[in-house]
Enzyme design. Sequence first.
Site, short mmCIF file in Angstrom:
data_model
loop_
_atom_site.label_atom_id
_atom_site.label_comp_id
_atom_site.label_asym_id
_atom_site.label_seq_id
_atom_site.Cartn_x
_atom_site.Cartn_y
_atom_site.Cartn_z
N HIS A 398 -90.59 115.87 -124.43
CA HIS A 398 -90.10 114.49 -124.51
C HIS A 398 -89.62 114.12 -125.92
O HIS A 398 -89.02 113.07 -126.12
CB HIS A 398 -91.21 113.53 -124.06
CG HIS A 398 -90.70 112.24 -123.49
ND1 HIS A 398 -89.44 111.74 -123.73
CD2 HIS A 398 -91.29 111.34 -122.66
CE1 HIS A 398 -89.29 110.60 -123.10
NE2 HIS A 398 -90.39 110.33 -122.44
N ASP A 402 -85.31 113.05 -122.59
CA ASP A 402 -85.84 111.87 -121.93
C ASP A 402 -85.75 112.06 -120.42
O ASP A 402 -85.12 112.99 -119.93
CB ASP A 402 -85.06 110.63 -122.37
CG ASP A 402 -85.18 110.39 -123.87
OD1 ASP A 402 -86.24 110.74 -124.43
OD2 ASP A 402 -84.22 109.89 -124.46
#
Length: 426
Positions: A398, A402
Amino acid sequence: MASFNIVMPKLGESIQEGTITKWFVKEGDTIEEDDMLFEVATDKVDSEIPSPVDGVITKINYPEDSLVAVGEVLAVVSLDGEVEETATTSDAPAKAETAEASVDNSRKLSNRFYSPLVKTIAQEEDVSFDELESIEGSGVGGRVQKKDIMAYLENRDSSAAQPEAKKESKPAAPAAPVAEKKAAPPVSVGAGDTVVEMDRIRKLIADHMVMSKQVSPHVTSVVEADVTELVLWRNKNKDAFQKKYGDKITFMPIFTEAVAAALAEFPMVNSSVSGEKIVMKKDINVGIAVAKPDGNLIVPVIKNAEQRNLVGLTKELNRLADAARNNKLDPSDIQGGTFTITNFGSFGNIIGTPIINQPQVAILATGIIEKKPAVLETPSGDVIAIRHKMYLSLSYDHRIIDGALGGAFLRRIADHLEQFDTNRAI
Ligand code: CO6
């Protein structure tokens, strides 16, 4: 007297140390270039290391079973064969030179061997140390051979008009330091409990898993894919495929093909994080997690997967899986992966949250393909039909991926599988 230091080689991107499991030579032995020197075991693979030079072994610094850091000097070879002088002359170490030192004195340590021939070519052609380090070696243990440096030079000459390309090939800044490992809570051992010592590979796998979770904030997305068409195609063609090519085709090569195509469309997923930079990899090298009979796991790599057709992918997968299960993998087989697939459908699992294989940024888990009742929209209305379905789970880093990107990439893999061309000839 000229001497040459044999150092612990770096046998993989994330490997920092290796255990010398066997010496094939002893002090005083005369050796020729390419004679096997020692066997080294790392967390990923066991490998026999050849000598890059001719000479006489004057010193062995570590006995068998020593765990040694990459780059440490394991042995010294006298290049002109002056055994007695080397052993007794006190200034011998001062004269010792490593292969790297003669290429570029500003760099004292390298993790790779360079033969005198390769060094000479590098010097004559003005190949810098960093350039030399960036060349992929096709020799044993990833060693750079004459043909590798010649191919590099040919390539370099033809791209001489593009200085940026050379600039980009320099290694990126080292990764940011990893947070310190937390101490695990104490465990009480009761009467009747059995305590099993972890083997070396298990300890290393454990460390890598912890490291990956510390380095990358993992998130996992899941999609369901209707793979009925490709299942029917495979069932129809698998015998003929085996007859024609001598290899069995499973679903893995088809998954790999879909992944490679999606990676080409989503290059950010085919990358690594280096400090505050993102290194987008040119090659699409897909690692496949293989469960070994001893219970351990290894990840051999299908190089340039997007350039291979289904026959090529099948043959390479079968070669690698077979070599992995029989401890016959070459170090180069486990290097350079840019993405990993783990097929836990092999043992009947449906969904999971795999751990990223550092320094990659994403890993796909493929669940078992099962027949399920599904609602299909047809021109004459909705119907319930029996379809072959599977879940695909993608864990991703992450820091740089995304949900929108991770989710779109994952959906694209599913689309490729659902749109498998059933008219494809074998
Ligand atoms: N669905 C349905 N059928 C499957 C599947 C799935 N996903 N996968 C395999 N198979 C079938 C396959 O088609 C073969 O059937 P037939 O061709 O009809 O005989 C059969 O199962 C055996 O396949 P095999 O596993 O031998 O070969 P495959 O090419 O599919 O896989 C491999 C090769 C090297 C990936 C596999 O042998 C293997 O080692 N799998 C385990 C990988 C592993 O341990 N991953 C780590 C899991 S842990 O990730 C993890 C999230 C955490 C928990």
